[in-house]
Write an enzyme that holds these catalytic residues in place. Structure first.
Site, mmCIF file in Angstrom:
data_model
loop_
_atom_site.group_PDB
_atom_site.id
_atom_site.type_symbol
_atom_site.label_atom_id
_atom_site.label_comp_id
_atom_site.label_asym_id
_atom_site.label_seq_id
_atom_site.Cartn_x
_atom_site.Cartn_y
_atom_site.Cartn_z
ATOM 1 N N GLY A 225 -8.053 -62.519 -23.303
ATOM 2 C CA GLY A 225 -7.813 -63.492 -22.678
ATOM 3 C C GLY A 225 -6.248 -63.202 -22.093
ATOM 4 O O GLY A 225 -5.764 -62.300 -22.108
ATOM 5 N N ASP A 227 -3.665 -62.982 -18.539
ATOM 6 C CA ASP A 227 -3.391 -62.338 -17.148
ATOM 7 C C ASP A 227 -2.937 -60.951 -17.221
ATOM 8 O O ASP A 227 -3.421 -60.346 -18.104
ATOM 9 C CB ASP A 227 -2.542 -63.422 -16.277
ATOM 10 C CG ASP A 227 -2.894 -62.951 -14.643
ATOM 11 O OD1 ASP A 227 -2.616 -62.149 -14.423
ATOM 12 O OD2 ASP A 227 -3.543 -63.876 -14.100
ATOM 13 N N TYR A 230 2.554 -55.921 -19.302
ATOM 14 C CA TYR A 230 3.058 -54.616 -19.303
ATOM 15 C C TYR A 230 3.296 -54.102 -20.541
ATOM 16 O O TYR A 230 3.849 -54.879 -21.472
ATOM 17 C CB TYR A 230 4.245 -54.322 -18.410
ATOM 18 C CG TYR A 230 5.105 -53.300 -18.572
ATOM 19 C CD1 TYR A 230 4.673 -51.853 -18.096
ATOM 20 C CD2 TYR A 230 6.286 -53.211 -19.495
ATOM 21 C CE1 TYR A 230 5.585 -50.759 -18.484
ATOM 22 C CE2 TYR A 230 6.924 -52.115 -19.855
ATOM 23 C CZ TYR A 230 6.584 -50.813 -19.390
ATOM 24 O OH TYR A 230 7.297 -49.803 -19.524
ATOM 25 N N HIS A 231 3.082 -52.906 -20.906
ATOM 26 C CA HIS A 231 3.246 -52.227 -22.276
ATOM 27 C C HIS A 231 4.038 -50.952 -21.903
ATOM 28 O O HIS A 231 3.742 -50.311 -20.822
ATOM 29 C CB HIS A 231 2.233 -51.959 -23.050
ATOM 30 C CG HIS A 231 1.348 -53.176 -23.494
ATOM 31 N ND1 HIS A 231 1.615 -54.165 -24.052
ATOM 32 C CD2 HIS A 231 -0.100 -53.379 -23.397
ATOM 33 C CE1 HIS A 231 0.881 -55.300 -24.299
ATOM 34 N NE2 HIS A 231 -0.358 -54.651 -23.772
ATOM 35 N N ILE A 297 1.161 -62.518 -25.533
ATOM 36 C CA ILE A 297 0.134 -62.849 -26.621
ATOM 37 C C ILE A 297 -1.084 -62.878 -25.818
ATOM 38 O O ILE A 297 -1.276 -63.797 -24.883
ATOM 39 C CB ILE A 297 0.421 -63.979 -27.485
ATOM 40 C CG1 ILE A 297 1.707 -63.714 -28.269
ATOM 41 C CG2 ILE A 297 -0.891 -64.159 -28.213
ATOM 42 C CD1 ILE A 297 1.965 -64.966 -29.183
ATOM 43 N N GLY A 298 -2.109 -62.107 -26.116
ATOM 44 C CA GLY A 298 -3.536 -62.024 -25.527
ATOM 45 C C GLY A 298 -4.628 -61.598 -26.564
ATOM 46 O O GLY A 298 -3.934 -60.620 -27.409
ATOM 47 N N LEU A 310 0.051 -59.108 -29.914
ATOM 48 C CA LEU A 310 1.376 -59.529 -29.243
ATOM 49 C C LEU A 310 2.017 -58.195 -28.733
ATOM 50 O O LEU A 310 1.891 -57.224 -29.396
ATOM 51 C CB LEU A 310 2.005 -60.428 -30.376
ATOM 52 C CG LEU A 310 2.562 -59.589 -31.559
ATOM 53 C CD1 LEU A 310 3.876 -59.141 -31.396
ATOM 54 C CD2 LEU A 310 2.637 -60.815 -32.509
ATOM 55 N N CYS A 327 2.023 -62.276 -16.770
ATOM 56 C CA CYS A 327 1.014 -63.079 -17.246
ATOM 57 C C CYS A 327 0.783 -64.221 -16.116
ATOM 58 O O CYS A 327 0.609 -65.516 -16.308
ATOM 59 C CB CYS A 327 1.424 -63.844 -18.459
ATOM 60 S SG CYS A 327 1.976 -62.972 -19.887
#
Length: 362
Positions: A225, A227, A230-231, A297-298, A310, A327
């Site tokens: 879930g 939007d 970035y990682h 968080i997704g 997270l 997001c």
């Protein structure tokens, strides 16, 4: 006719004593030293991790059982009540009211296997001893902890996605057929990458493919879930792969747990963090024009099993957030522990604090 009820916290000391008495009387293969080793864990793990049902009379609690999804994980009858039908009443209740189909039985206990099979259970056998060579403790407790913690280090997003998907699918499948599985929490860092959730908008990615290559980043459409986010290096990503039913949590409660763990970690560094209404994640300066996000968080959930999780900005290069609407928000900033504290923060230290808070909250 006995009445079957669920215990209250006030009953747990008596349940622990019943467990101890029953193990001594009926499970002769477990040495006394091992009983004492397990006893402190009985309430904190066994009796606190699944729905319990018990039978009580004037003499006290005569028997109880614990149910984990469709699995009968434990059934104990007080020695004074053996032969009175207490166990059979609990079993019938499990079958008729709790939709139990499987039972966990030591594979060497042929008598118990036959007993449960007679009632229509599918018996899940296990070894008589655990990996350390000690007698297996009646239930599926690993003495090293109730979940597995892994740190994968710096891993490309595509590889981590594939690995966690395999683990996720394995837990879902095991849960459906009544096999054993491991809950786990995975820590990882990624190379520069943007991920767009199922409900995300392409317009929140401000760069084209050629521009992404120029900054050394990639874009993935994924099944969580939320939007776009970035990682990258310096960001602590945590992927819990958990059966939420083991922790008696719904999805909203679970997301609240993730947020709360990060809020507590921030507090341990002297940073006040909180939630923003209508937005997941963890934020600083909530309700002010300086509102900024420190953790995204997704989560994906299927059959109450989770993946994704997270992403906490620790020593993150925040310039990479300028290429997206994080997001989906166009009017809010992002931050990191490093930016707030004015110094670099050890990643291992932060991971340890997140692990401790998640373990306590779960």
């Amino acid at each position: 006719m006995y009445q079957i009820i669920q215990p209250t916290p006030d009953d747990f000391d008596e349940l622990t004593c019943l467990w101890e008495a029953s193990v001594r009387a009926t499970h002769h293969f477990i040495p006394e030293a091992y009983i004492q080793k397990l006893k402190p864990l009985v309430w904190s793990v066994y009796l606190h991790s699944m729905p319990l049902y018990m039978i009580r009379d004037n003499a006290g609690i005569e028997g109880f059982m614990g149910i984990n999804g469709t699995m009968l994980e434990m059934l104990f009858v007080h020695p004074r009540a053996i032969g009175t039908g207490i166990g059979k009443q609990l079993i019938r209740y499990a079958l008729e009211h709790c939709h139990v189909r499987y039972v966990d039985v030591n594979e060497q206990n042929k008598k118990a296997s036959g007993f449960y099979s007679h009632f229509g259970f599918r018996v899940i056998g296990r070894d008589a001893k655990d990996a350390s060579g000690e007698p297996y403790p009646i239930l599926h407790l690993k003495l090293g902890g109730i979940m597995k913690i892994e740190n994968w280090g710096l891993v490309p997003y595509s590889e981590a996605w594939e690995r966690q998907t395999e683990l996720f699918n394995a837990v879902v499948e095991a849960k459906q057929v009544g096999k054993t599985y491991e809950n786990r929490i995975i820590f990882v860092e990624h190379s520069h990458v943007y991920t767009l959730g199922k409900s995300g908008k392409e317009t929140n990615m401000l760069l084209g493919e050629a521009q992404l290559k120029m900054i050394g980043a990639t874009l993935y459409h994924i099944d969580r879930g939320g939007d776009i986010t970035y990682h990258g290096p310096g960001q602590l990503v945590c992927y819990p792969i958990l059966n939420l039913e083991d922790y008696h949590l719904g999805l909203k409660e679970y997301i609240h747990v993730l947020e709360e763990a990060v809020i507590r970690v921030c507090a341990s560094y002297g940073i006040e963090a909180g939630r923003v209404k209508g937005a997941t994640g963890v934020w600083l300066a909530t309700g002010t024009p300086q509102e900024r996000k420190i953790c995204a968080i997704g989560v994906r959930s299927s059959h109450f099993v989770t993946m994704h999780g997270l992403a906490l900005n620790v020593n993150t290069d925040l310039r990479y957030f300028s290429y997206i609407h994080p997001c989906g928000f166009m009017d809010k900033g992002v931050t990191s522990l490093q930016k707030e504290l004015g110094c670099e923060v050890p990643m291992e230290e932060v991971a340890g604090r997140v692990q401790n808070e998640l373990s306590e909250l779960l």
